[in-house]
Scaffold this motif. Sequence first.
Motif, PDB file in Angstrom:
ATOM      1  N   THR A   1      38.534  42.941  32.222  1.00 19.09           N
ATOM      2  CA  THR A   1      37.011  42.269  32.285  1.00 19.09           C
ATOM      3  C   THR A   1      36.223  43.371  32.598  1.00 19.09           C
ATOM      4  O   THR A   1      35.010  43.504  32.042  1.00 19.09           O
ATOM      5  CB  THR A   1      36.945  41.127  33.175  1.00 19.09           C
ATOM      6  OG1 THR A   1      37.974  40.059  32.608  1.00 19.09           O
ATOM      7  CG2 THR A   1      35.726  40.598  33.199  1.00 19.09           C
TER       8      THR A   1
ATOM      9  N   GLN B   1      34.748  35.548  30.167  1.00 15.84           N
ATOM     10  CA  GLN B   1      35.922  35.003  30.310  1.00 15.84           C
ATOM     11  C   GLN B   1      35.849  33.585  31.040  1.00 15.84           C
ATOM     12  O   GLN B   1      36.737  32.820  30.389  1.00 15.84           O
ATOM     13  CB  GLN B   1      36.606  35.758  31.606  1.00 15.84           C
ATOM     14  CG  GLN B   1      38.234  35.341  31.788  1.00 15.84           C
ATOM     15  CD  GLN B   1      38.844  36.225  32.921  1.00 15.84           C
ATOM     16  OE1 GLN B   1      38.359  37.426  33.177  1.00 15.84           O
ATOM     17  NE2 GLN B   1      39.887  35.823  33.222  1.00 15.84           N
TER      18      GLN B   1
ATOM     19  N   ASP C   1      36.894  37.756  25.448  1.00 10.89           N
ATOM     20  CA  ASP C   1      37.552  37.693  26.703  1.00 10.89           C
ATOM     21  C   ASP C   1      38.336  36.542  27.299  1.00 10.89           C
ATOM     22  O   ASP C   1      37.648  35.474  27.356  1.00 10.89           O
ATOM     23  CB  ASP C   1      36.758  38.131  28.071  1.00 10.89           C
ATOM     24  CG  ASP C   1      37.399  38.631  29.148  1.00 10.89           C
ATOM     25  OD1 ASP C   1      38.812  38.691  29.335  1.00 10.89           O
ATOM     26  OD2 ASP C   1      36.689  39.038  30.192  1.00 10.89           O
ATOM     27  N   GLU C   2      39.688  36.390  26.738  1.00  8.81           N
ATOM     28  CA  GLU C   2      40.314  35.249  27.199  1.00  8.81           C
ATOM     29  C   GLU C   2      39.880  34.184  26.593  1.00  8.81           C
ATOM     30  O   GLU C   2      39.803  32.929  27.122  1.00  8.81           O
ATOM     31  CB  GLU C   2      40.662  34.948  28.489  1.00  8.81           C
ATOM     32  CG  GLU C   2      41.353  36.284  29.195  1.00  8.81           C
ATOM     33  CD  GLU C   2      42.188  35.947  30.535  1.00  8.81           C
ATOM     34  OE1 GLU C   2      42.262  34.547  30.702  1.00  8.81           O
ATOM     35  OE2 GLU C   2      42.195  36.667  31.168  1.00  8.81           O
TER      36      GLU C   2
HETATM   37 MG   LIG Z   1      39.389  39.248  33.075  1.00  5.26          MG
END
Ligand SMILES: [Mg+2]
Lengths: 245, 376, 291, 236, 316
Positions: free
Chosen positions: A45, A87, A163-164
């Motif tokens: 991240t 995220q 991000d995810e």
């Molecule tokens: Mg992360």
Amino acid sequence: MTRPLLQVREVSRWFGGLRAVDNVSFDLHEGEILGLIGPNGAGKTTMFETISGFHRPTAGTITFDGRDITGQPPHRLARMGIGRTFQIVQPFRDVSVLENVVAGVVGPNKPVSDARGQARAVLERVKLDHRASILARNLALPEKKRLEVARALATRPRVLLLDEVMAGLTPAEIDEIMEILAGLRREGIALLIVEHVMRAIMSLSDRIVVMASGRKIAEGVPAVVAANDKVIEAYLGRRNTHAPA
Amino acid sequence: ETVKVGAVYALTGAGAVGGGDGMRGTELAIEQINAAGGLKNHGGIQVELVKGDTQSKPINAVGETERLINEGKVVLVMGAATSNETLPLSQVAEKYGVPHINTIPQNEAMTNGKLKWTWSATVIDSDYVDGIMNALEMIHQTKPELTRVAVLVPDNEYGIEMGRLLKAELAKRKDLTLTAFIEYGAAAQELLQPALKLKASRPDVVIQVGYFRAGVLASKAYEQFDFHPVVIGTGGMSGDPKLRAELGKLVDGQFAVTPFAGDLPAAIAVSQAFEKKFNQPLTLNSALGYFGTLVALRALDEAKGFTSEDIAASLRQLKIDKSQMIVASDYVAFDENGRNKGRDTVVTQFQGDALVTVWPPEKARAKPEIKKFNTN
Amino acid sequence: MDLLPLLPQAFADGMLRGAVYAIVAVGLTLTFGVLRIVNFAHGDFLAVGLYVTYLGAKLLGFDPYLSLVLALPIVTLAAAFTYRSLVAPILDAPEHNQIVVTLGLSLILQNLMLAIFSADVHTIPSTVASGVFAFDAVFVQTAAVIAGGVSIIVCLGLYWFLHRTETGRQIRAAAQDRDAARMCGVKVDRMYMLAFCIGVGSLGLVAPLIAPFSYITPTVGASFTLTSFIVVVLGSMGNFLGALLGGFIVGVVEAVGGLLTGGSINFIITYAIFILFLLFKPEGLLGGRRL
Amino acid sequence: MPLLEVEGLFAGYGDVPVLRDVALAIEAGSITALIGANGAGKTTLLRVISGIIRAERGTTRYDGRDITRLPAEEIVAAGLVQVPEGRRLFPTMTVHENLLVGSSSPAGRAKRAENLALVFELFPKLRERQSQLAGTLSGGEQQMVAIARALMASPRLLLLDETSLGLAPLVVDEIFQAVRLLAAQGMTILVVEQNTALALDVAHHGYVLEHGHFALDGPAGDLARNPRVKQAYLGI
Amino acid sequence: MKQGFGFFAVLAVTAVLAPMLPVYGQHVLILVALYGSIALAWNLLGGMAGQMSLGHALFVGAGAYVSTALYLRLGVNPWIGLLCAVASGGALAAGLGYVVFRRRLSGVYFALVTLAVAEMALHVVSNIPALGGANGLSIPARPGFASLQFASKLGFCYAALGVLAIVGAVILAVHRSRLGYVFLSIRENERAAAALGIDVVWGKVVAAAISGALAALVGPIYANYVLFIDPESVLGVPVSIDALVFAFVGGLGTLFGPLLGAAVLVPATEALRGMLGGRLVGVHLIAYGAILILVMRLAPQGLWGLITDAFARRSK
Ligand SMILES: [Mg+2]
Ligand SMILES: Nc1ncnc2c1ncn2[C@@H]1O[C@H](COP(=O)(O)OP(=O)(O)OP(=O)(O)O)[C@@H](O)[C@H]1O
Ligand SMILES: Nc1ncnc2c1ncn2[C@@H]1O[C@H](COP(=O)(O)OP(=O)(O)OP(=O)(O)O)[C@@H](O)[C@H]1O
Ligand SMILES: [Mg+2]
């Protein structure tokens, strides 16, 4: 392959004494999907935050389309064509899904004239058009994740950092998102994706970069990375050493 | 049938102390005249008070005055307690051509000829300065060696104007030394630092200007620093009987220059009636509110009718003689600007339990006492 | 005038006044800094405590210190009642709802006191601590020294309570995440109530202590509210030692500023320092660490 | 008699109904998996069981006792403890303090030292991190603290909500290893998981929640072979 | 679209009805329009862009003082003074905003900084003799259109409604342009906004500048209406608090909720003071406080939300 669209060169980002990202380099090419994996706290991240301008790198340079963009503020990078998701999903909770995406369309200094039309088109691409008039906070998590993608897409990025976006989704829901991402690749958008869902990342990515403790420990095509001892040791564990589907 | 008069004061908000006192004075005056048979010259008609609350905001002084005039149908308005409310009030009176009796503020702008409908029964700033110089005179009659003088004023409109006038006046006096001129924040929560600076300048006499709260804070600060100059105060800062109740002997010996003293012959009965009605002593603002109302009612009684013109004509000709003065005024008669020509101040002093008038000699009930004091 | 010799006195006055700010702000630290309840009526509870003290003196002839037995329970009860009826229902509401509700409460309290006691200024002298200490050329009131001392003890005591006791830990946990605390078996409602009652109720302790050297009007508390917010922020939100330090700084800046300047220029200095502080050290004196 | 029994449960948020007529039974000593799409109402069900939100209708019985209307803290005190979704640590308290708060119930407080030792044995990493602020830990470490904090209350029934979310595969393994260990020591466990394969792998029994209603249940192995489950939840 | 139409329709009807109101009613209308304008201006920064200021008195006061001082000291025509007031309010807000936002202060910190700056300004003005110091400035009554003073109350009604119309028009224009989305994004989530290409600091500074300019527009009208200004009445904390309370009660962040807040609370205060003010001191403010609490309890989203909900239910 084409020339790299995004070049990360020996980038470090430290927090006090903590080297969250430590001397990492990689390239991202046009129309490519690059996976970024690694244990929790590896610095993935942080890497995203640094590329998208939310953190200034402690050292190293980042170039985009041949221009040095190191240290540019996030809004300027977004206008250049670097889009990102967060995220932890951050929708504009108290306005409609459509307005969320309109904000994405006009964000990089565009007039509002036909923004709604463009926003609707983006919503179709992520299969959220039927939810356009719902308040964003009332969306279910998978829809929020897709909204996150839609809003970033609305800025017409050339590179998209995800991000995810699959965390917390069921396998079926993950399949849906994978399909959307594959569609983006076909449109020529370069994707950098962070994911802990091995099934997805292994099948989607053209190449994978693996980080651990801030450093890059491996890079290569999925099959090779998944078999790398260092990666198994630090991240996958013995039980998960299945090759990509 | 009644005739309605309006009174606009700050009953809530920052100015509620002074405004509340003023309103109580007005209430008492009206109650008394009604009990005594109303307006004699108009067949004993009763007077009805319509109240307005500015909440200590100028724009509400405008709104409340308009409400009283338009909806309350009052024939005249009285008030308010501070000049930032009274100036807008008088502008409204001007606009509607309704007589305004200024009861408390001493801002000279109220009666400098620009306002046709305002009559001011009370004193103006420069009267206080004259009074203070008289008080110094009085002190020097027995203690000519007390020549070092310090001045303490608040940084509000009242204090700044008084400060300017005092400085000018003291500068003319080569026999006096101005040891310190100190401004304090009108809203300050304590006056320790100003008192400290006063003490350090080693004055014999401190002239203090301000309101009641400042009087409390200053006296406490002097006490803390064991600093006991001769004090001459004005406004609510000294000479308010409530100060004695709150501070006990801390205020003993303090002089005050005031347009009102409770021991003036005509004031005694009023004081008693006031205490009976409100269960608190008659203060300066109450007395001024009472007195302004008396003047207004007297003018109303003597007016041909209750039109604005009639009342204004009556005010212009009004003459009230000495016997009825509950304040230090010698008589009441207005000049062409609406300023009371008979206005005057006296000097009072806390002596033991009593607050007595000590100057000028013809109005004094006791001799000034200059007790032991220290300034080093 | 040579002001230098007066500095020690101003400093002493500032420290003592700062201690009072600190102890008032400590209550706010608990409710605002820890529980995140924006309470614009905080200072008005101090005024309630002062009027209770005043009534104790007027009706029962109590010395202010004796009135502690009245003020502390009454203010704490008032806090409990306020919590139950006004605060608990809006714990989850957006901040601005809390602001309006507590502003409304502040209006009600101030004007209730105005209606009952009038706007008159009152004082409540103490016969127990009426004297003045003189150290060299510095004079301080005994009562102010007592208040300052107690204030420091209370700040340290609360710090200890919140960090070293079971209940304190549970209050902090409840403040950080109510549902998670509930899932740990913490009686969250009780902890909030307790924290609010301590935060506001402490003003019932403060009031009798400062009564001998201050004054009462219905609006006396309001000025403390603003200063307290400043002190809480200066001292790093939610940190009791920070509140103590912040209180001292505001007190000393006011006093020394008052000595070096005149009138309201003093306020300008205090505000300017506060603004500069926020601009360049927004995390407060003791760093960003919240409780 | 089942340790936990839920019957005819209806619940929701304000006007929005979420759970419709849910029934569930968990045998003492078993591991039960609860699977379902996002927004199906899994978390809501756990919150109702834990007493964080109130059911509109229906009952929950724990250990033979009706706990439907019991306040959350008393449910914890009775030994029914939840590890919430998203970890929900107290971020500016230390790991040690987080664990102490976990033992706020009388039962937890009585066995505090014992539980602390047990927890450190299960997650040795946490012993080193005791004085670190919980908010500064990595995701995996935070998840360990969350479980450890729940264990501090001496649970008999442990509810785990999305424990594997966002965790590296290696860490997920570690954590589920711990879950198996706890079950082996006799603890009853209910796991809610998106990672369906994993959940059905560790559990004895499984429930499938769809749109606030149980569509399927049965032995975990059977569910894993069920074509409908395979297609919707296993991504095969 | 609909809201804009509704706003101007209400304004037009009010303008037609104004002459029929009693004089005191016209006074209340003026109050509503002026306080409503301040609240709307506040809401542009506080509600639409999410930066809650506790110091809008600074801009109202700047407007009042700039126009009044220019007129009294330099004889500048009040209409030109009005333009200068607006410019100064905007500039002041932009400058303050730039300094504060660049340091990334927001939330309670922003609120406290603005409060402190406004208080500081109050004390600074109190110490400037040219601005009348704490004495304030009296404006000689010179009724006439040219002097921005209107001979009749009705004239002031229209002036105040005019201010309201300008404020409303600016708000609508902002809402419909890209700026509206910029403000919305910043309010909802600054990081996400930046990721969309929005310069967050710039956006906030623009919001502050527009908000400050509009608030400053009210100052000269107020000054010429009351014919007297002093630091306490135009720069004091109550001015800022009023703006925010009206906005909160009316509906934070809605386009015209703050005006609704003023339109309900101002007449309510006046009515309460009229009914209760003369009797027991302070009772009307106790009632006012209770109303504030009740509104927030019964309509947590503000009165605007209450009304739109009612409409929504009706149309269902
Ligand atoms: Mg992360
Ligand atoms: N703002 C910050 N200040 C201090 N430390 C930070 C900050 N942001 C991240 N870190 C630390 O940097 C390290 C890398 O964190 P990062 O969030 O980049 O990890 P990650 O690879 O994304 O992990 P995950 O897979 O759990 O999301 C961690 O140790 C984290 O605690
Ligand atoms: N606090 C809340 N207020 C209103 N609605 C809520 C709230 N929490 C959840 N919901 C709604 O209730 C429904 C069920 O949510 P729940 O969190 O129980 O689902 P879940 O099965 O746990 O999903 P996930 O896998 O995303 O955690 C969803 O539609 C959700 O939007
Ligand atoms: Mg869930």
